[in-house]
Design a protein around this motif. Structure first.
Motif, short mmCIF file in Angstrom:
data_model
loop_
_atom_site.label_atom_id
_atom_site.label_comp_id
_atom_site.label_asym_id
_atom_site.label_seq_id
_atom_site.Cartn_x
_atom_site.Cartn_y
_atom_site.Cartn_z
N ALA A 140 -45.58 -113.93 82.85
CA ALA A 140 -44.19 -113.52 83.08
C ALA A 140 -43.74 -113.86 84.50
O ALA A 140 -44.44 -113.58 85.47
N GLU A 141 -42.55 -114.46 84.61
CA GLU A 141 -42.03 -114.83 85.93
C GLU A 141 -41.74 -113.60 86.79
O GLU A 141 -41.80 -113.66 88.02
N SER A 142 -41.43 -112.48 86.15
CA SER A 142 -41.09 -111.26 86.89
C SER A 142 -42.32 -110.49 87.34
O SER A 142 -42.20 -109.48 88.04
N VAL A 143 -43.50 -110.94 86.94
CA VAL A 143 -44.75 -110.25 87.27
C VAL A 143 -45.53 -111.07 88.30
O VAL A 143 -45.76 -112.26 88.10
N LYS A 144 -45.94 -110.42 89.38
CA LYS A 144 -46.71 -111.07 90.43
C LYS A 144 -48.03 -110.31 90.62
O LYS A 144 -48.12 -109.12 90.35
N ASP A 145 -49.03 -111.01 91.12
CA ASP A 145 -50.32 -110.41 91.47
C ASP A 145 -50.92 -109.62 90.31
O ASP A 145 -51.48 -108.53 90.50
N PHE A 146 -50.83 -110.16 89.09
CA PHE A 146 -51.36 -109.45 87.93
C PHE A 146 -52.89 -109.43 87.98
O PHE A 146 -53.54 -110.45 88.18
N ASP A 147 -53.47 -108.25 87.80
CA ASP A 147 -54.92 -108.09 87.87
C ASP A 147 -55.39 -107.07 86.84
O ASP A 147 -54.93 -105.92 86.85
N ALA A 153 -62.23 -102.98 73.88
CA ALA A 153 -61.90 -103.72 72.67
C ALA A 153 -60.44 -103.54 72.26
O ALA A 153 -59.88 -104.40 71.58
N ASP A 154 -59.81 -102.43 72.68
CA ASP A 154 -58.44 -102.18 72.24
C ASP A 154 -57.49 -101.75 73.37
O ASP A 154 -56.34 -101.40 73.12
N SER A 155 -57.95 -101.78 74.62
CA SER A 155 -57.09 -101.31 75.71
C SER A 155 -57.39 -102.04 77.02
O SER A 155 -58.42 -102.72 77.14
N PHE A 156 -56.49 -101.89 77.97
CA PHE A 156 -56.73 -102.45 79.29
C PHE A 156 -55.97 -101.63 80.34
O PHE A 156 -55.00 -100.94 80.03
N THR A 157 -56.44 -101.72 81.56
CA THR A 157 -55.77 -101.14 82.72
C THR A 157 -55.54 -102.27 83.70
O THR A 157 -56.45 -103.05 83.99
#
Length: 211
Positions: A140-147, A153-157
């Protein structure tokens, strides 16, 4: 004869040294002040680029652990969802198939909120829905420094910068009867809200049921 040539060569060397010393003395105007070092944007390769601008967070109180919840049902047949939502939070329905809950009517942008999306019409297995969501945020262009800080298996932080604000996002994808992802539940806030989010997010996502 040989002695004469040696003497001439020596004289030329001495003359050159004297001229060099004189030129150096004239050019020596003391130490020069250099500008302070600072990062510049590279061209080839383009990394590292210009530093991402991040503004200070709002002074709105951080999300606390132990928020009380109440049951609520959203969606429509055949797969309405029942889940606990924070008691007193205000519900909105920005688009079809999406619901959000904010702390109050005076909610300040870029603090924290809960979001539920129905995605059963995508007929996407949970692992694919999860991977597609991570890719979409990363691209996404509006998102920077994504980490991505952590992933199951079904989630992320993950953390990222959006609208010049550092954000913390926890998102989980829930399977329907056929195994495909039926909904995603996300809790999004600030780094300061982490403790409250770590407490609230599993209490919500572990209690979601398909009515």
């Amino acid at each position: 004869m040989r002695v004469r040539w040696i003497g001439l060569a020596l004289a030329l060397v001495l003359l050159g040294l004297a001229a060099g010393y004189a030129a150096g003395s004239e050019a020596d105007d003391g130490p020069r002040h250099l500008d302070e070092a600072h990062p510049i944007e590279a061209v080839e390769p383009s990394w590292p680029g210009a530093p991402t601008k991040v503004v200070p967070d709002s002074a709105y109180p951080a999300l606390a652990a132990g928020v009380r919840t109440r049951p609520e049902t959203v969606g429509s047949p055949p797969f309405p969802l029942s889940l606990p939502v924070p008691r007193g939070w205000v519900r909105t329905n920005p688009t079809s198939g999406e619901w959000r809950w904010y702390p109050d009517d005076d909610y300040e942008q870029n603090t924290y909120f809960l979001r539920v999306r129905q995605i059963g019409n995508l007929y996407s297995p949970v692992p694919k829905a999860l991977a597609d969501r991570i890719t979409a945020l990363d691209d996404a262009e509006s998102v920077k420094d994504f980490d991505v800080e952590s992933q199951t298996a079904d989630s992320f932080t993950a953390t990222y910068v959006s609208d010049e604000h550092r954000r913390l996002a926890m998102e989980r994808f829930l399977p329907g009867p056929d195994g495909n992802a039926i909904a995603s539940v996300a809790l999004i806030g600030r780094i300061a809200d982490r403790d409250g989010m770590v407490d609230l997010f599993p209490r919500i996502t572990n209690a979601v049921t398909v009515s």
